[in-house]
Scaffold this motif. Structure first.
Motif, short mmCIF file in Angstrom:
data_model
loop_
_atom_site.label_atom_id
_atom_site.label_comp_id
_atom_site.label_asym_id
_atom_site.label_seq_id
_atom_site.Cartn_x
_atom_site.Cartn_y
_atom_site.Cartn_z
N ALA A 46 0.87 -1.09 0.24
CA ALA A 46 -0.03 -0.12 -0.07
C ALA A 46 0.96 1.23 -0.13
O ALA A 46 0.77 2.50 -0.79
CB ALA A 46 -0.92 -0.08 1.45
N LEU A 47 2.07 1.23 0.62
CA LEU A 47 2.74 2.37 0.64
C LEU A 47 3.53 2.72 -0.56
O LEU A 47 3.61 3.83 -1.18
CB LEU A 47 3.98 2.19 1.89
N ILE A 48 3.96 1.61 -1.21
CA ILE A 48 4.81 1.64 -2.44
C ILE A 48 3.73 2.16 -3.46
O ILE A 48 3.82 2.98 -4.29
CB ILE A 48 5.06 0.08 -2.89
N LEU A 49 2.51 1.63 -3.51
CA LEU A 49 1.37 2.06 -4.40
C LEU A 49 1.07 3.75 -4.19
O LEU A 49 1.12 4.23 -5.09
CB LEU A 49 0.30 1.36 -4.39
N PHE A 50 1.04 4.07 -3.01
CA PHE A 50 0.64 5.47 -2.69
C PHE A 50 1.85 6.28 -2.90
O PHE A 50 1.48 7.39 -3.78
CB PHE A 50 0.37 5.67 -1.28
N SER A 51 3.06 6.01 -2.87
CA SER A 51 4.10 6.73 -2.98
C SER A 51 4.47 6.93 -4.41
O SER A 51 5.13 8.14 -5.08
CB SER A 51 5.47 6.03 -2.33
N LEU A 52 4.19 6.04 -5.39
CA LEU A 52 4.58 5.99 -6.58
C LEU A 52 3.46 6.70 -7.57
O LEU A 52 3.21 6.81 -8.74
CB LEU A 52 4.67 4.76 -7.56
N ASN A 53 2.03 7.00 -6.89
CA ASN A 53 0.99 7.92 -7.50
C ASN A 53 1.38 9.33 -7.59
O ASN A 53 0.71 10.22 -7.13
CB ASN A 53 -0.25 7.65 -6.59
N ILE A 54 2.27 9.72 -8.27
CA ILE A 54 2.80 10.84 -8.47
C ILE A 54 3.09 11.14 -10.33
O ILE A 54 2.68 10.17 -10.88
CB ILE A 54 4.08 11.17 -8.10
N THR A 55 3.04 12.48 -10.58
CA THR A 55 3.22 12.80 -11.98
C THR A 55 4.55 12.82 -12.46
O THR A 55 5.77 12.80 -11.80
CB THR A 55 2.92 14.44 -11.89
N PHE A 56 4.51 12.01 -13.69
CA PHE A 56 5.66 11.72 -14.26
C PHE A 56 6.43 12.69 -14.81
O PHE A 56 5.80 13.98 -15.22
CB PHE A 56 5.50 10.82 -15.65
N LEU A 181 -4.49 7.42 -9.43
CA LEU A 181 -5.68 6.87 -8.64
C LEU A 181 -6.56 7.66 -8.11
O LEU A 181 -6.35 9.02 -7.86
CB LEU A 181 -4.90 6.10 -7.40
N PRO A 182 -7.92 7.17 -7.88
CA PRO A 182 -9.11 7.82 -7.43
C PRO A 182 -8.64 8.30 -6.03
O PRO A 182 -7.86 7.66 -5.20
CB PRO A 182 -10.16 6.80 -7.43
N VAL A 183 -8.87 9.66 -5.61
CA VAL A 183 -8.66 10.24 -4.51
C VAL A 183 -8.87 9.22 -3.26
O VAL A 183 -8.15 9.10 -2.29
CB VAL A 183 -9.17 11.53 -4.42
N MET A 184 -10.21 8.65 -3.23
CA MET A 184 -10.38 7.87 -1.90
C MET A 184 -9.45 6.61 -2.17
O MET A 184 -9.05 6.29 -0.64
CB MET A 184 -11.98 7.24 -2.16
N LEU A 185 -9.31 6.13 -3.04
CA LEU A 185 -8.26 4.90 -3.04
C LEU A 185 -6.66 5.28 -2.63
O LEU A 185 -6.52 4.56 -1.85
CB LEU A 185 -8.16 4.06 -4.29
N ALA A 186 -6.52 6.41 -3.02
CA ALA A 186 -5.05 6.95 -2.64
C ALA A 186 -4.91 7.29 -1.25
O ALA A 186 -4.03 7.06 -0.65
CB ALA A 186 -4.68 8.30 -3.54
N ASN A 187 -6.19 8.04 -0.78
CA ASN A 187 -5.97 8.27 0.60
C ASN A 187 -6.23 6.97 1.57
O ASN A 187 -5.56 6.84 2.73
CB ASN A 187 -7.39 9.23 1.21
N THR A 188 -6.78 5.89 1.20
CA THR A 188 -6.88 4.52 1.89
C THR A 188 -5.47 3.82 1.86
O THR A 188 -5.03 3.30 2.91
CB THR A 188 -8.04 3.61 1.17
N LEU A 189 -4.71 3.94 0.44
CA LEU A 189 -3.59 3.46 0.58
C LEU A 189 -2.38 4.13 1.25
O LEU A 189 -1.71 3.61 2.01
CB LEU A 189 -2.80 3.55 -0.97
#
Length: 308
Positions: A46-56, A181-189
Motif C-alpha cells: 500500500a505504501l509503495i502504490l501510494f508513493s508512486l502515485n505521482i506525476t511523471f 488513482l482515485p482520491v478515495m483509493l489514494a487516501n486509503t492506501l
C-alpha cells in the motif's frame, strides 16, 4: 543532525514498545510471523502504490536511473565482498550460506522504509521504492541460490508475483502513464501504507526480544556475527562514496547511502529454516546488526552531513 536524531529516537522508542510487549507476552511467539506477513502483504505494498502515485517527469526518470545504477553497483560489490569473506571464514557449510546472506541483504523493506520516511517523507519513499527494485529481484533469486546452490530451487513465478515486486511494477505503470488513482483509493492506501513504519519498528523490537540468556555467550564469542554486522552496516555503504563526486541531489544519494547500511534482512532466518541453514546463527546475525544500527545509522548520517 538534531532533527535526524529526534526522528531516530522516536523510531527506537517504538522498537522498545515491540520489545516490551513481546517480553511481557502481551504478544506471543507467533508475533514476528504475523507482523512480517502484515507488512509484506498489506501495508508495504500500500505504501509503495501510494508513493508512486505521482506525476511523471524527466527529472524523476533521471533519478530513477541513478538509483537503479547505485543499487546494482552496491549489491554487486556486496556479493563479491561476501564471497571473499566466506572463503576466508572457518565456518561450517550450513553457516557459510547464512554468513553471505547476512552481508549482502539488508532490512530494506521494513526498517529501511521506516528510517527513510522519518527523514525524507513521501519523496524518500519514492526514491527507496526505485532503489529496491534490483534488491527485490536479487533476494528472491541469488538469496535462495546461496542456500541451495541450485537454480532449480528458485521459484521464478514468486519473483514477479511477490508483493514487493508486484506492487512496485503496478506503481511504476501508474507513474509512467498519464493517469492517477482515485482520491478515495489514494487516501486509503496512504492510511494503510503509513502503518508500515510503526509496525516495522515493533517487529524489530520483537526480534530483539527473542534472544535468550543462553544465546548471549554464543553471540558475544562468535566473531563472524560481528564481522558480518560491521561489513553490512558500515563498510558496504562507504563503497557508495564515489557517487558523491557526481552532481547527485543530497536526498537521492542519502537514501541510497543510508539504505545500503541497513541491518541484515530477517529473510535470511526464513531461508535458513526452509533450506537447511543454521537458523540460530541467522537469527543472531540479524539481531546483532539490528542492535548496532542504532549507532551506525546516525554515524552514516553524520558522514553525509560532512559531505554535503
Amino acid at each position: 543532525m538534531e532533527g535526524f536524531i529526534q526522528e531516530m529516537l522516536q523510531l527506537y522508542l517504538i522498537a522498545m514498545v515491540g520489545f516490551a510487549v513481546r517480553k511481557t507476552k502481551i504478544l506471543n511467539e507467533e508475533t514476528n510471523y504475523v507482523l512480517t506477513q502484515l507488512i509484506l502483504y498489506i501495508t508495504l505494498p500500500a505504501l509503495i502504490l501510494f508513493s508512486l502515485n505521482i506525476t511523471f517527469s524527466i527529472d524523476l526518470l533521471k533519478d530513477f536511473l541513478w538509483l537503479v545504477l547505485m543499487s546494482a553497483y552496491i549489491l554487486l560489490l556486496s556479493i563479491f565482498l561476501a564471497i571473499w569473506m566466506r572463503k576466508r571464514s572457518q565456518l561450517s557449510k550450513d553457516k557459510k550460506s547464512v554468513y553471505e546472506g547476512l552481508i549482502i541483504f539488508g532490512n530494506q523493506g521494513y526498517i529501511g522504509y521506516a528510517v527513510i520516511f522519518s527523514i525524507f517523507g513521501e519523496q524518500g519513499i519514492v526514491y527507496l521504492t526505485m532503489f529496491n527494485i534490483v534488491y527485490f529481484i536479487l533476494i528472491w533469486t541469488y538469496g535462495i541460490y546461496l542456500f541451495t546452490r541450485d537454480t532449480v530451487a528458485i521459484e521464478w513465478k514468486k519473483i514477479f508475483l511477490n508483493p514487493g515486486v508486484l506492487s512496485t511494477t503496478i506503481g511504476l505503470i501508474f507513474f509512467l502513464l498519464p493517469i492517477s488513482l482515485p482520491v478515495m483509493l489514494a487516501n486509503t492506501l496512504e492510511s494503510v501504507g503509513k502503518m508500515t513504519i510503526p509496525l516495522s519498528m515493533i517487529l524489530i523490537g520483537s526480534l530483539v526480544a527473542n534472544v535468550t540468556y543462553k544465546d548471549i555467550p554464543f553471540l558475544l564469542k562468535n566473531k563472524y556475527l560481528w564481522k558480518s554486522a560491521i561489513a553490512k552496516l558500515l563498510f558496504i555503504p562507504l563503497l557508495l562514496l564515489p557517487f558523491a563526486a557526481f552532481s547527485i541531489p543530497f536526498s537521492l544519494f542519502a537514501v541510497a547511502f543510508l539504505v545500503a547500511g541497513m541491518p541484515s534482512a530477517p529473510t535470511m532466518s526464513l531461508y535458513a529454516q526452509k533450506f537447511g541453514g543454521d537458523t540460530l546463527f541467522a537469527s543472531l546475525g540479524v539481531l546483532v546488526s539490528s542492535l548496532l544500527c542504532a549507532f551506525s545509522i546516525p554515524l552514516l548520517y553524520f558522514i553525509l552531513h560532512l559531505l554535503y
